[in-house]
Write a protein that holds these residues in place. Structure first.
Motif, PDB file in Angstrom:
ATOM      1  N   LEU A 157      -7.337 -91.180 -65.682  1.00  0.00           N
ATOM      2  CA  LEU A 157      -8.054 -92.034 -66.577  1.00  0.00           C
ATOM      3  C   LEU A 157      -7.169 -93.477 -67.047  1.00  0.00           C
ATOM      4  O   LEU A 157      -7.828 -94.261 -66.873  1.00  0.00           O
ATOM      5  CB  LEU A 157      -8.330 -91.490 -67.782  1.00  0.00           C
ATOM      6  N   GLY A 158      -5.895 -93.239 -67.059  1.00  0.00           N
ATOM      7  CA  GLY A 158      -4.997 -94.221 -67.189  1.00  0.00           C
ATOM      8  C   GLY A 158      -5.064 -95.355 -65.897  1.00  0.00           C
ATOM      9  O   GLY A 158      -5.237 -96.513 -66.076  1.00  0.00           O
ATOM     10  N   ASP A 159      -5.036 -94.621 -64.681  1.00  0.00           N
ATOM     11  CA  ASP A 159      -4.947 -95.711 -63.512  1.00  0.00           C
ATOM     12  C   ASP A 159      -6.386 -96.342 -63.577  1.00  0.00           C
ATOM     13  O   ASP A 159      -6.429 -97.562 -63.275  1.00  0.00           O
ATOM     14  CB  ASP A 159      -4.980 -94.612 -62.368  1.00  0.00           C
ATOM     15  N   ARG A 160      -7.538 -95.716 -63.906  1.00  0.00           N
ATOM     16  CA  ARG A 160      -8.809 -96.322 -63.914  1.00  0.00           C
ATOM     17  C   ARG A 160      -9.040 -97.356 -64.986  1.00  0.00           C
ATOM     18  O   ARG A 160      -9.654 -98.414 -64.723  1.00  0.00           O
ATOM     19  CB  ARG A 160      -9.817 -95.315 -63.786  1.00  0.00           C
TER      20      ARG A 160
ATOM     21  N   ALA B 265       4.305 -93.162 -66.200  1.00  0.00           N
ATOM     22  CA  ALA B 265       3.683 -93.868 -65.298  1.00  0.00           C
ATOM     23  C   ALA B 265       4.185 -95.411 -65.887  1.00  0.00           C
ATOM     24  O   ALA B 265       4.572 -96.216 -65.120  1.00  0.00           O
ATOM     25  CB  ALA B 265       2.490 -93.696 -65.274  1.00  0.00           C
ATOM     26  N   ILE B 266       4.054 -95.691 -67.185  1.00  0.00           N
ATOM     27  CA  ILE B 266       4.352 -96.957 -67.713  1.00  0.00           C
ATOM     28  C   ILE B 266       5.914 -97.183 -67.697  1.00  0.00           C
ATOM     29  O   ILE B 266       6.179 -98.146 -67.295  1.00  0.00           O
ATOM     30  CB  ILE B 266       3.974 -97.037 -69.127  1.00  0.00           C
ATOM     31  N   LEU B 267       6.576 -96.318 -67.982  1.00  0.00           N
ATOM     32  CA  LEU B 267       8.106 -96.182 -67.668  1.00  0.00           C
ATOM     33  C   LEU B 267       8.465 -96.503 -66.358  1.00  0.00           C
ATOM     34  O   LEU B 267       9.421 -97.324 -66.054  1.00  0.00           O
ATOM     35  CB  LEU B 267       8.855 -95.151 -68.252  1.00  0.00           C
ATOM     36  N   SER B 268       8.158 -95.898 -65.531  1.00  0.00           N
ATOM     37  CA  SER B 268       8.433 -96.147 -63.982  1.00  0.00           C
ATOM     38  C   SER B 268       7.796 -97.445 -63.517  1.00  0.00           C
ATOM     39  O   SER B 268       8.675 -97.847 -62.846  1.00  0.00           O
ATOM     40  CB  SER B 268       7.712 -94.911 -63.119  1.00  0.00           C
ATOM     41  N   GLY B 269       7.020 -97.790 -64.019  1.00  0.00           N
ATOM     42  CA  GLY B 269       6.325 -99.338 -63.655  1.00  0.00           C
ATOM     43  C   GLY B 269       7.249-100.423 -64.155  1.00  0.00           C
ATOM     44  O   GLY B 269       7.118-101.502 -63.439  1.00  0.00           O
TER      45      GLY B 269
ATOM     46  N   PHE C 128      -2.595-101.014 -64.131  1.00  0.00           N
ATOM     47  CA  PHE C 128      -3.521 -99.990 -63.607  1.00  0.00           C
ATOM     48  C   PHE C 128      -2.870 -99.396 -62.422  1.00  0.00           C
ATOM     49  O   PHE C 128      -1.873 -99.775 -61.653  1.00  0.00           O
ATOM     50  CB  PHE C 128      -4.754-100.800 -63.088  1.00  0.00           C
ATOM     51  N   GLY C 129      -3.621 -98.118 -62.004  1.00  0.00           N
ATOM     52  CA  GLY C 129      -3.107 -97.485 -60.844  1.00  0.00           C
ATOM     53  C   GLY C 129      -4.316 -97.316 -59.754  1.00  0.00           C
ATOM     54  O   GLY C 129      -5.408 -98.071 -60.169  1.00  0.00           O
ATOM     55  N   PRO C 130      -3.884 -96.496 -58.639  1.00  0.00           N
ATOM     56  CA  PRO C 130      -5.039 -96.611 -57.517  1.00  0.00           C
ATOM     57  C   PRO C 130      -6.528 -95.653 -58.581  1.00  0.00           C
ATOM     58  O   PRO C 130      -6.094 -94.932 -59.245  1.00  0.00           O
ATOM     59  CB  PRO C 130      -4.691 -95.627 -56.576  1.00  0.00           C
ATOM     60  N   LYS C 131      -7.474 -96.397 -58.097  1.00  0.00           N
ATOM     61  CA  LYS C 131      -8.841 -95.662 -58.905  1.00  0.00           C
ATOM     62  C   LYS C 131      -9.226 -94.595 -58.186  1.00  0.00           C
ATOM     63  O   LYS C 131     -10.188 -94.639 -57.148  1.00  0.00           O
ATOM     64  CB  LYS C 131      -9.844 -96.857 -59.101  1.00  0.00           C
ATOM     65  N   ALA C 132      -8.499 -93.252 -58.321  1.00  0.00           N
ATOM     66  CA  ALA C 132      -9.021 -91.963 -57.627  1.00  0.00           C
ATOM     67  C   ALA C 132     -10.136 -91.779 -58.321  1.00  0.00           C
ATOM     68  O   ALA C 132     -10.630 -91.750 -59.584  1.00  0.00           O
ATOM     69  CB  ALA C 132      -8.013 -90.954 -57.660  1.00  0.00           C
TER      70      ALA C 132
END
Length: 468
Positions: free
Chosen positions: A70-73, A123-127, A191-195
């Motif tokens: 949901l975060g990626d999308r 994810a936010i930290l790694s980005g 955003f991330g890949p929209k799986a």
């Protein structure tokens, strides 16, 4: 291509994500020393009260991978804030609960909020941090989270004893509101890949886990051969098989089953599921043993857990540093044998008249053991997949961790209920000792699973486990 963040932005990202993680970790531990008080307040049975933990674990485990998607999308910052807001609202619902059932429902909501917050924080930290800085940032992040795990029981006991158990949930409101404000003003959207979302897989695994745990907990009250228990256990097995079947052919599976073709991945997940089952079960019953059988208050019980919980802070960093020299298998196997021995030792000495000093050595032994196994098992899982799949592998690892904890609590409570009761110190001690033997057996099974980890080559250029 990774976006560029200046030093100030990176510091804010680290601070906000660590604050959110600290709140989630603290909440999961502060409740442990409040269980005896909550049970007495509501007049609930141990079987009912364990759902206050398992409702959180179930919703967190099954929604964890969906939360990341949901975060990626829809935006990681946006869904991160939504997760904290949901956690804050359901924390207030926990504090206002007028019955055990209302508390259980609110705890399920907290788990859903945490399932958004935790993967998106990572994810936010790694980005925000480049590859060469990421390990240090993740180390600080994990250290802050680890502090919450260590002090959580003592903080919970202090609050319960002086303000009442409802305040262990009220403290989340100011922390959460500050975090939401910082997210809105200090973090940038990503955003991330929209799986595609695997809704079918989500429903199948949720029904399977709920049915299996329900069957375990209803065995003693209604009979293990009753239609209810046999039916729910059978339903759980059918839905488990259906989940595996669906994941094998789903176009965008929640859990790619091909990962389990790796010995490192399968054995690492299996061992961690078993040792977390033992650890969560002990964490549910041990504080109540210290209060009901040995007569300590909530704060006293929380402080007396420190010989066990503080070993994580001391041992895990050392284990993480030496795993590349010795490999995962020796650390997992040795660590879980130590946990099995420590918990079995506690089972042998548990009695109404036992001195607390007799529990210190086995608590340290069990704590050092599991603190050795934790980073080694996680390293085995993450080291068995490509870099692009580490997020998915981490999600599967954590899903197994919380499902394992859920089954462990259910199994230990079932054994406790069959052998003991809460009506006297002696009866609680009898049930507790039997449950600790089950926890020791789960730890031993985890060590056997650890033996399936591939050996590490001793050559200088072979620094990864075999993938046989």
């Amino acid at each position: 291509m990774q976006e560029s963040y200046d030093r100030s932005e990176k510091n804010w990202v680290l601070g906000v994500t660590a604050l959110a993680s600290f709140m989630m970790a603290l909440d999961s531990l502060v409740i442990t020393t409040a269980f005896a008080t909550i049970r007495a307040d509501f007049g609930s049975s141990v079987e009912t009260l364990q759902w206050a933990v398992n409702a959180f674990n179930l919703s967190f485990a099954v929604l964890l991978l969906t939360g990341a998607a949901l975060g990626d999308r829809f935006g990681r910052r946006r869904m991160f804030a939504v997760g904290i807001a949901l956690f804050v609202l359901t924390s207030a619902a926990c504090a206002l609960s007028g019955s055990a059932e209302a508390l259980i429902a609110a705890r399920a909501g907290q788990g859903a909020g945490a399932a958004l917050v935790m993967p998106l924080a990572m994810a936010i930290l790694s980005g925000a941090f480049a590859k060469e800085e990421r390990a240090k940032a993740l180390g600080i992040f994990s250290g802050v989270t680890g502090c919450a795990l260590i002090i959580g029981p003592a903080i919970g006991g202090l609050i319960t004893e002086n303000l009442g158990w409802r305040w262990i949930f009220w403290i989340n409101l100011p922390i959460g509101l500050i975090a939401i404000g910082l997210i809105a003003t200090r973090l940038r959207e990503s955003f991330g890949p929209k799986a595609a979302l695997d809704i079918a897989g989500l429903m199948l695994v949720a029904i399977a886990a709920l049915a299996l745990v329900w069957g375990l907990l209803r065995g003693n009250p209604v009979g293990w051969t009753s239609a209810e228990v046999m039916g729910t256990l059978a339903l759980g097995l059918v839905f488990s098989a259906a989940f595996v079947g669906w994941e094998l052919r789903a176009p965008a599976p929640m859990i790619p089953m091909r990962m389990f073709a790796s010995r490192s991945f399968a054995a690492g997940v299996g061992a961690s599921l078993l040792f977390y089952a033992a650890m969560y079960g002990v964490l549910f019953l041990l504080p109540q043993f210290l209060q009901i059988t040995l007569g300590f208050g909530p704060l006293g019980a929380g402080l007396r857990l420190l010989p066990w919980t503080s070993t994580l802070f001391l041992t895990a960093p050392i284990a993480g540093a030496v795993v590349h020299r010795f490999g995962e298998r020796p650390l997992v196997v040795t660590g879980l044998l130590m946990q099995a021995a420590g918990l079995g030792w506690i089972a042998m000495v548990a009695a109404p008249g036992v001195a607390y000093s007799a529990l210190v050595a086995p608590l340290i032994m069990a704590g050092v053991g599991v603190s050795m196994a934790m980073p080694a098992a996680q390293n085995a899982v993450l080291g068995s997949v490509a870099v692009t799949e580490m997020g998915k592998a981490s999600g599967v690892f954590n899903m197994g961790r919380f499902l394992g904890g859920m089954f462990g609590i259910a199994a230990l409570v079932a054994v406790f209920s069959a052998k003991g009761a809460v009506d006297s110190a002696a009866n609680f001690s009898t049930g507790f000792a039997a449950a600790m033997m089950v926890a020791a057996a789960l730890s031993l099974m985890g060590a056997l699973a650890g033996l399936c980890l591939p050996a590490r080559h001793r050559t200088a250029d072979a620094q990864v486990p075999q993938k046989a």
